[in-house]
Design an enzyme around this catalytic site. Sequence first.
Site, PDB file in Angstrom:
ATOM      1  N   ASP A  89     -10.699   1.982  -3.361  1.00 37.93           N
ATOM      2  CA  ASP A  89     -11.236   1.722  -2.021  1.00 37.93           C
ATOM      3  C   ASP A  89     -12.759   1.733  -2.037  1.00 37.93           C
ATOM      4  OD1 ASP A  89      -8.959   1.248  -0.642  1.00 37.93           O
ATOM      5  OD2 ASP A  89      -8.777   3.244   0.243  1.00 37.93           O
ATOM      6  N   ASP A 100       0.832  -1.198   0.000  1.00 35.85           N
ATOM      7  CA  ASP A 100       0.000   0.000   0.000  1.00 35.85           C
ATOM      8  C   ASP A 100       0.873   1.257   0.000  1.00 35.85           C
ATOM      9  OD1 ASP A 100      -2.297   1.538   0.193  1.00 35.85           O
ATOM     10  OD2 ASP A 100      -3.075   0.510   1.963  1.00 35.85           O
TER      11      ASP A 100
HETATM   12  C1  DGJ Z   1      -5.771   1.929   1.969  1.00 38.57           C
HETATM   13  C2  DGJ Z   1      -6.159   0.722   1.178  1.00 38.57           C
HETATM   14  O1  DGJ Z   1      -6.617   1.088  -0.090  1.00 38.57           O
HETATM   15  C3  DGJ Z   1      -7.196  -0.071   1.961  1.00 38.57           C
HETATM   16  O2  DGJ Z   1      -7.644  -1.149   1.208  1.00 38.57           O
HETATM   17  C4  DGJ Z   1      -6.587  -0.520   3.257  1.00 38.57           C
HETATM   18  O3  DGJ Z   1      -5.553  -1.421   3.002  1.00 38.57           O
HETATM   19  C5  DGJ Z   1      -6.081   0.687   4.013  1.00 38.57           C
HETATM   20  N1  DGJ Z   1      -5.230   1.522   3.237  1.00 38.57           N
HETATM   21  C6  DGJ Z   1      -5.354   0.246   5.252  1.00 38.57           C
HETATM   22  O4  DGJ Z   1      -4.780   1.301   5.908  1.00 38.57           O
END
Ligand code: DGJ
Length: 707
Positions: free
Chosen positions: A510, A446
């Site tokens: 997301d 991430d």
């Molecule tokens: C952002 C990601 O896109 C989410 O899926 C998740 O992993 C969060 N970060 C966790 O902090």
Amino acid sequence: MAAEQGGPGIRVLRSSGFSVVIDTSTPSPTVLYWGADVGDDLSGLAAIVEPPISQGSLDVVAPASITPEHGSGYPGKPGLEGHRANGSGWAPRFQPADVDADSSRLSCISVDAIEQLELHTEIRLEHSGLLRLRVSVHNTADVAYNVAALRVCVPVPARAMEALSFAGRWTNEFVPIRESLRTGTLSVENRSGRTSHDRMPTIFAGTPAFTESSGEVWAAHLEWSGNSAVTVESSPNGRRIVSVEELLLPGEIVLEVGASYETPWVALAYSPDGINGISDKFHAELRGDSSHRSTARPVTLNIWEAVYFDHNLDTLRALADRSAEIGVERFVVDDGWFHGRRDDHAGLGDWWVDQSVWPEGLWPIVHHVAALGMEFGLWFEPEMVNPDSDLFRAHPEWVLADTRYPPVLGRHQLVLDLGESSVRAYLFDKIDGLLSSYPISYVKWDMNRVIVHGSHHGRAGVHQQTLGLYALLDELRAAHPDVEFETCASGGGRIDLAILRKTSRAWTSDCNDPLDRQRIQRGFSYLFPPEYMGAHIGGPVSHTTKRRHSLAFRAGTAFFGHLGIEWNVLNASADETAALASVIAQHKYFRPLLHAGRALRFDHSNPAVLAHGVISEDQREALVSYAVIATPESLMVESLLFPGLDDAVRYRVEVINLVDPFHGAFRHQPQWTSQGVSVSGRVLRTMGIQPPIIDAESVVLLHLRAE
Ligand code: DGJ
């Protein structure tokens, strides 16, 4: 062989249906043409491209070369911008010095003996049909040279009067923008230090009103995960030039004696019949890359939206049990497992298991998941550090920032300087240690903030940072070749061809709301194939939009990607659990088709309709998604026309029963929706098929099989 049949210096590269004509006699090579195949007979070619000279202009028309020159009279953005400390070198003029070519590759060296600079240009026509270009500049003087920009420039014809680029933001990636191209500049610039949610380094230019299946289209994409700029300059002289570059910050690239700077690859594609033809080439490129995994993409359950930071072993065990029951193949522990990470204020950088939450390490959940026959995946955000972390307390100097100023935080975190080998070594050590200790098959990588004021030893550092990221990823992949990496940056903030050559999945967004996902995923599909697209079935109410959708719509939308679940399935009813299990079983059945077939977007006259499909390579099977995303203006919508089928084949068309598909204000549905129908590919392409009436915000999947 790229022989000089067209005249002195003219080289032609050809692949099926596509030609590139290059003039190597110009100061640096010039792409004269890229488009429909020009055939074998190239005599007279040099003569027909000679430009007329108008009154009121210079006595020469400067070539619109891959690296055009201000000093030669080129009126637009020059290919190379830079200077030395004394001001010289700001308008170099090159001479061709060497050409080396075969049937699919061409490389040229151009020299400016006065300014003591060299340009190396590489052109490749790939098996996928992509044309890839890159340029490097070499400083041969004994004084440093400051590079402000090095652009790769190609012409598109003036009939390419319309552009499609992508805007977007967190939870709303790949928003298409259509613009007319007129005299002036269209500029797509990204300074976020990653590929970005909002300004993808991509442009499509096409003939007016080009669609998924019609019109000529020229596409350009920068294979780079840092800052970028894509520009279309339409100048009064009638030329339309696309220039693509890594956007360099002031002073970011200073070439000491003998040093060089190389641009990322620029990927180009041409299609005579709409955007689908462009997608074919980009999809083929990734599927043909040495990093491509052709093994089945395991159905995943990610715990993020189920528990967020609330890691409780009993809950996670129960979630794993339920996951295994419904057919999940990979269980992923997201953010919150490492030292001090009880919320998003602390812990980034301290990549060891938090003893207070996991006193026995991750073993209790790892063993449990393994015993259930599932793979185990783990979340990391390696490039980041929280000020509240042991790492930051020990190494405040490791951040990518100018420490003379107060830092700009994003999600309470700072960026680590990956241009620094000791930082990379620390991260490698920590991640490698975990990957070596636990049976981890997948890493969700991430990256949750943009890079602002990213200073590396007092200099702009996004370039070094991006290379550092690639180096760290490469090192980890080499040490753990069986581990799959996913690119995630708050969802789809870092999705490009370069990062996808190093990862096998992208977290697309997301946003798990299927209504938004229908469009986001369509945008993703323009360049990237479905098996790279992380697509999860969320809970009944979307966490980011708060909208409620049926399981049929959520599942039918996620079905076409690398399927996952992002839902606390412990809260699902018995009916929902059974339906989920059936969806997963059906996905596994269709997975070989979905993840290797030709992915096509359909055109439809009604803006409320979004349809797409995947067709097997032998055209004997297809799975099609027919979605209605808003209330249509009319009671019935126009027939759905199917591209990509074989005219000569008869297909059996059937609706798939994916969680009770029919909800809508109908009295009677066309009989084929319940009984199936046999129709020729030609009829499906020309007349199409009358869709059933379905509610807004729902989807029906159709299965086509050759009879
Ligand atoms: C952002 C990601 O896109 C989410 O899926 C998740 O992993 C969060 N970060 C966790 O902090």
